[in-house]
Design an enzyme around this catalytic site. Structure first.
Site, PDB file in Angstrom:
ATOM      1  N   LYS A  38      12.429 102.642   5.670  1.00  0.00           N
ATOM      2  CA  LYS A  38      12.360 104.051   6.054  1.00  0.00           C
ATOM      3  C   LYS A  38      13.474 104.408   7.039  1.00  0.00           C
ATOM      4  O   LYS A  38      14.111 105.467   6.916  1.00  0.00           O
ATOM      5  CB  LYS A  38      10.988 104.368   6.646  1.00  0.00           C
ATOM      6  CG  LYS A  38       9.858 104.319   5.616  1.00  0.00           C
ATOM      7  CD  LYS A  38       8.475 104.290   6.246  1.00  0.00           C
ATOM      8  CE  LYS A  38       7.387 104.138   5.193  1.00  0.00           C
ATOM      9  NZ  LYS A  38       6.030 103.979   5.756  1.00  0.00           N
ATOM     10  N   GLN A  52       2.874 103.300  11.171  1.00  0.00           N
ATOM     11  CA  GLN A  52       2.755 102.375  10.046  1.00  0.00           C
ATOM     12  C   GLN A  52       1.384 101.696  10.056  1.00  0.00           C
ATOM     13  O   GLN A  52       0.985 101.092  11.038  1.00  0.00           O
ATOM     14  CB  GLN A  52       3.869 101.323  10.113  1.00  0.00           C
ATOM     15  CG  GLN A  52       3.910 100.403   8.910  1.00  0.00           C
ATOM     16  CD  GLN A  52       4.230 101.153   7.617  1.00  0.00           C
ATOM     17  OE1 GLN A  52       5.128 101.979   7.561  1.00  0.00           O
ATOM     18  NE2 GLN A  52       3.478 100.852   6.561  1.00  0.00           N
ATOM     19  N   ASP A  66       3.303 111.974   7.078  1.00  0.00           N
ATOM     20  CA  ASP A  66       2.572 111.085   6.169  1.00  0.00           C
ATOM     21  C   ASP A  66       1.462 111.835   5.441  1.00  0.00           C
ATOM     22  O   ASP A  66       0.913 111.347   4.453  1.00  0.00           O
ATOM     23  CB  ASP A  66       1.967 109.909   6.939  1.00  0.00           C
ATOM     24  CG  ASP A  66       2.761 108.623   6.763  1.00  0.00           C
ATOM     25  OD1 ASP A  66       3.527 108.535   5.791  1.00  0.00           O
ATOM     26  OD2 ASP A  66       2.615 107.715   7.597  1.00  0.00           O
TER      27      ASP A  66
END
Length: 295
Positions: free
Chosen positions: A52, A96, A119
């Site tokens: 990412k 994460q 997200d």
């Protein structure tokens, strides 16, 4: 049979984003800034976050990676998220997952500012998505929709079977595919491990989205000729011939299923790269003040 090449599609999306960011820079405007939080040293999480961050650089984004020891207290982690919420230079925040067991993941997600929740996991974004309002869509379902759009896959009036009901993939993609959009307008059957006639339902499907987390779960006898298969599974299976000791397999038994399909996404190289591309699109939209990626 045609491969749904997520790597190729994601590169095209990243090139478009890079051009848009270059225009922002040329106009003296702020460029997108993604902040990622990594707790502990889970090897898979390390790989995902590194990818990412690398993709941000390729698109001209700014990125910040905050690394914390696995023993970080829940309060300290929440305080760090609040600081990012209050930082006007940060457009998108991702934490994460998974997190260590002593940290409440739901509480962490709920602490992220919904306008920076790239997200797409915050309940406010989930609720808006269900209501058909502009929202940040979870990156993997959004990436699947972008891939279907790129390949002009016919979806209107098709029967889509989604295998797996997680809030990260299965449930949101079932909602997106049923919307009055293009791609969309499917009749969707959402199935899971307790669905008694799963194989029979799959044989009726024009489109199968496999997201159950079981290697080789979808076999040729479950797929009708000409079906479109989207394989979301990323399963690590032991392989002594690999330096890592494992290889990645999808939820679909690719070699036997692929000959029956009109389109199929491989693992790796299918949905995975599209997830990152979708995350980058969400971050770009957040940076220019949009409240979501899809209407």
């Amino acid at each position: 049979m045609q491969i749904l090449d997520g790597k190729l599609v994601s590169e095209a999306i990243k090139a478009q984003l890079a051009a848009q960011v270059a225009e922002l820079k040329a106009a003296g405007k702020k460029v997108p800034h993604l902040a990622a939080i990594l707790v502990g040293n889970n090897p898979a999480s390390e790989t995902y976050v590194a990818s990412k961050v690398k993709s941000c650089a390729e698109c001209g984004y700014n990125s910040t990676l905050l690394r914390f020891d696995a023993q970080i207290s829940e309060k300290h982690l929440l305080d760090q998220i609040i600081l990012l919420n209050e930082n006007p230079d940060v457009d998108g925040i991702l934490v994460q997952l998974p997190l260590p067991k002593h940290i409440n993941e739901e509480l962490v997600i709920n602490t992220i500012d919904p306008s920076k929740d790239v997200d797409g996991f915050h309940p406010m974004n989930v609720g808006k998505m269900v209501s058909g309002l502009p929202a940040f869509i979870p990156a993997t379902p959004y990436g699947i929709m972008l891939m279907l759009e790129h390949y002009n896959i016919p979806t209107k009036g098709k029967h889509a079977v989604v295998i797996g009901r997680s809030h990260i993939v299965g449930t949101p993609i079932s909602i997106l595919l049923s919307r009055n959009t293009n791609p969309g307008n499917c009749t969707v059957t959402l199935t899971h491990s307790h669905t008694p006639n799963l194989a029979e339902l799959c044989r009726q499907a024009d489109i199968i989205v496999a997201a159950i987390g079981r290697p080789d779960f979808v076999t040729a006898d479950m797929v009708k000729e000409g079906a479109v298969i989207v394989d979301v599974g990323i399963n690590r299976v032991e392989d002594a011939s690999k330096k890592s000791g494992f290889r990645l397999k999808g939820d679909v038994k690719f070699d036997e299923v692929a000959p029956k399909c009109s389109y199929i996404s491989p693992v790796p190289g299918g949905v995975g790269p599209m997830t990152i591309a979708a995350l980058l699109k969400n971050t770009y939209h957040a940076s220019i003040g949009l409240k979501g990626s899809m209407n």
